[in-house]
Design an enzyme around this catalytic site. Structure first.
Site, short mmCIF file in Angstrom:
data_model
loop_
_atom_site.label_atom_id
_atom_site.label_comp_id
_atom_site.label_asym_id
_atom_site.label_seq_id
_atom_site.Cartn_x
_atom_site.Cartn_y
_atom_site.Cartn_z
N HIS A 177 10.88 -24.73 5.45
CA HIS A 177 10.14 -25.67 4.61
C HIS A 177 8.92 -24.94 4.07
O HIS A 177 8.30 -24.15 4.78
CB HIS A 177 9.67 -26.87 5.44
N THR B 111 15.89 -25.73 -2.69
CA THR B 111 16.22 -26.57 -1.52
C THR B 111 17.71 -26.47 -1.21
O THR B 111 18.11 -26.37 -0.05
CB THR B 111 15.82 -28.03 -1.78
N ARG C 117 16.56 -18.52 1.40
CA ARG C 117 17.72 -19.42 1.46
C ARG C 117 18.94 -18.80 0.81
O ARG C 117 20.07 -19.01 1.26
CB ARG C 117 17.38 -20.75 0.81
N ARG D 33 7.19 -20.75 -2.31
CA ARG D 33 8.39 -21.53 -2.62
C ARG D 33 9.42 -20.69 -3.37
O ARG D 33 10.63 -20.84 -3.16
CB ARG D 33 8.02 -22.79 -3.40
N PHE E 114 19.89 -40.00 4.64
CA PHE E 114 20.04 -38.83 5.50
C PHE E 114 18.91 -38.67 6.51
O PHE E 114 18.95 -37.78 7.35
CB PHE E 114 20.15 -37.55 4.65
N ASN F 42 18.92 -25.43 5.73
CA ASN F 42 18.34 -24.53 4.72
C ASN F 42 17.16 -23.70 5.23
O ASN F 42 16.32 -23.27 4.47
CB ASN F 42 18.00 -25.29 3.44
N TYR G 173 7.62 -36.00 7.06
CA TYR G 173 8.65 -36.37 6.10
C TYR G 173 8.52 -37.84 5.67
O TYR G 173 9.51 -38.50 5.37
CB TYR G 173 10.04 -36.13 6.68
N GLU H 103 -0.42 -30.77 5.34
CA GLU H 103 0.53 -30.31 6.35
C GLU H 103 -0.13 -29.40 7.38
O GLU H 103 0.19 -29.47 8.57
CB GLU H 103 1.71 -29.62 5.66
N LYS I 129 12.73 -23.86 10.32
CA LYS I 129 13.39 -24.98 10.97
C LYS I 129 14.25 -24.51 12.15
O LYS I 129 14.46 -23.30 12.32
CB LYS I 129 14.23 -25.73 9.93
#
Length: 189
Positions: free
Chosen positions: A155, A131, A142, A125, A97, A152, A89, A166, A49
């Protein structure tokens, strides 16, 4: 008992010899290792990100996936627009949010990646961590590099089906390469 084991081994060998998993690229045949039947090769979508890009963490994150033994299938630095992010998303659009998420995700470039390997969705992951970075173990991306949920770092796809969706959303077919990694035999049995 010995005959039962022999029959079980033969059944596993027959299943493994005739089972393939198809994805964009050459088919991967499952084989039997000494200890167990190998899992199918998968692909996952990992995105760094804007906070991770701005903080110069792209190389470190790529390094961790490569050192684990996963193969990079695609990589690009990309400035996402709101339309693309709304598709990505889609399940979060009703959350309070979401407007802030859009603003944050369009604030700078993201790094889009496709990684390939055995069980790469689940392990990817795990490598990213929870998350909420406060719940992430040290040693995860993270856990090592972020403090709050809204920043964070990255993704990662949550399932093989999500990964394929995706990948198609973020990459054109000609951007994802199928290539033979010379270190494959040093990572897998």
């Amino acid at each position: 008992m010995c005959e039962v084991r022999r029959a079980a081994r033969l059944a596993i060998a027959l299943v493994c010899a005739t089972t393939t998993h198809a994805f964009s690229g050459p088919p991967v045949t499952l084989t039997r290792s000494r200890s167990a039947v190998r899992m199918a090769m998968e692909r996952t979508y990992i995105m760094i990100k804007p906070d991770g890009v701005q903080r110069g963490l792209v190389g470190e994150i790529i390094k961790r996936f490569e050192q684990r033994g996963y193969k990079l299938g695609a990589l690009k630095l990309y400035q996402a627009n709101e339309d693309l992010l709304r598709k990505h998303y889609g399940d979060l659009q009703e959350k309070p949010f979401f407007p802030g998420l859009l603003k944050y995700m369009t604030s700078g470039p993201v790094t889009c990646m496709v990684w390939e390997g055995e069980n790469v969705v689940r392990m990817g992951r795990q490598m990213l961590g929870e998350t909420n970075p406060q719940a992430s173990a040290p040693g995860t991306i993270r856990g090592d590099f972020s403090i709050v949920v809204g920043r964070n770092i990255c993704h990662g796809s949550d399932s093989v089906a999500s990964a394929e969706k995706e990948i198609k959303l973020w990459f054109d077919d000609n951007e994802v390469l199928a290539w033979k990694d010379h270190s494959h035999a040093w990572v897998y049995e």
